[in-house]
Design an enzyme around this catalytic site. Sequence first.
Site, PDB file in Angstrom:
ATOM      1  N   ASP A 117      88.515  99.922  62.769  1.00 38.61           N
ATOM      2  CA  ASP A 117      89.219 101.194  62.608  1.00 38.61           C
ATOM      3  C   ASP A 117      90.613 100.912  62.054  1.00 38.61           C
ATOM      4  OD1 ASP A 117      89.202 104.238  63.576  1.00 38.61           O
ATOM      5  OD2 ASP A 117      91.171 103.382  64.007  1.00 38.61           O
ATOM      6  N   ASN A 125      98.208 109.322  56.130  1.00 38.65           N
ATOM      7  CA  ASN A 125      97.937 110.616  55.495  1.00 38.65           C
ATOM      8  C   ASN A 125      99.136 111.554  55.596  1.00 38.65           C
ATOM      9  OD1 ASN A 125      95.330 110.324  54.440  1.00 38.65           O
ATOM     10  ND2 ASN A 125      94.349 110.828  56.387  1.00 38.65           N
ATOM     11  N   HIS A 130      97.046 112.727  51.414  1.00 30.73           N
ATOM     12  CA  HIS A 130      95.629 112.369  51.514  1.00 30.73           C
ATOM     13  C   HIS A 130      95.135 111.582  50.307  1.00 30.73           C
ATOM     14  CE1 HIS A 130      94.562 114.489  55.239  1.00 30.73           C
ATOM     15  NE2 HIS A 130      95.488 115.370  54.884  1.00 30.73           N
ATOM     16  N   ASP A 134      93.106 108.216  50.722  1.00 26.96           N
ATOM     17  CA  ASP A 134      91.819 107.891  50.085  1.00 26.96           C
ATOM     18  C   ASP A 134      91.881 106.541  49.376  1.00 26.96           C
ATOM     19  OD1 ASP A 134      90.772 110.252  50.993  1.00 26.96           O
ATOM     20  OD2 ASP A 134      90.848 111.292  49.066  1.00 26.96           O
ATOM     21  N   GLU A 160      88.149 106.934  59.261  1.00 33.20           N
ATOM     22  CA  GLU A 160      88.773 105.650  58.902  1.00 33.20           C
ATOM     23  C   GLU A 160      88.077 104.473  59.576  1.00 33.20           C
ATOM     24  OE1 GLU A 160      91.331 107.406  62.282  1.00 33.20           O
ATOM     25  OE2 GLU A 160      90.102 108.112  60.618  1.00 33.20           O
TER      26      GLU A 160
END
Length: 261
Positions: A117, A125, A130, A134, A160
Site C-alpha cells: 500500500d 492527491n 489526482h 495517477d 493505492e
Amino acid sequence: MFLVIAAFSVLPVRPALAYTVTLLAIFAGLSVVTGSDVVLLGQLALAALLIAHLSYFGRQVSAERARSDEQFRLSRTDVLTGLDNRRGMYERIQRAFARSLDEDGGGNGGFTVLLADIDHFKRVNDTFGHDVGDQVLRRVAAVLQRQLGDQGSVARWGGEEFLILLHTSDPPVVRAVAGQVWHAVRTAAVAGLPPVTTSVGVATSDEGVSVGDVLRIADRRLYEAKGAGRDRVQLGAAGHSPAPAPLPPGPASRTEQVERA
C-alpha cells in the site's frame, strides 16, 4: 477451385467474391467458345458459393472469438496501470493455491502474496492533484513489474494497493524479494513526482487453508506495518508464527518528505 480457395484465404470477402465471379465469367466464356459441358460450370459455381459461405462464416467466428478474447482480457486488466485487476489476480492466486495442494500431481509447491500500500497516498492527491496521483500509481506499477520480473505477477488490488504473487514460499527468497520491491519503490525518483514509500504485508500459502486465509493474513500484516510506522515490510516469524518480523524501515527523511507532502 484452388484459385477460389486461395482468393478467400487471402482477400477480404467482397474482393474475393468479385474475383470468383470474374473467374466464373471467364470459365463460362470458355465453355461457350469450346462447347464444353455447362454442367461442369454449374458445379464450379456451386462449389464457389459453398467456399464463399464457409469463408464468411469462418471469418465471423474468428472475429467473434477475437472480440470475446479482448473482452475477457479487458475484464481482468486495470485501465490505469495496465496490470491485472483484482479479478484477474484473484484467479491467478486460486490457480496457484490449487497447484500448491497438488504437489504429488506435478504441482510446483507453495507461493507467497505481498500486499503493498502506498503510504499517505491521499496526501499526494490532495497536495498535487489526482493527475499526479495517477502518475504515481503508474510509476509504482512499472517499478514493481520491472523489479519482479519473471518471479511472479503484480496487480492493482484496489485504490493505492498492489498485490504481488510470488512463485515461491521459500523464506530467504521471499524476504529478499520483499525487500527488493520495497526498496525499488522508495528509491524510484522521477522528476516532477513526489517521493513515495510503501507498507507491505506478506503471507505464504503454507500459512492458510484457503486463498481467503492467505489474503487475510497479508492484509493483517499490512496494517501491522502501517501501525508500526509505515515504510516497511511485515513478515511472519520463523515457523510461521503470528508474531511479525518487519524489515528495517528506511531513512526517516524519505517518509517525512511524503508526510510533509
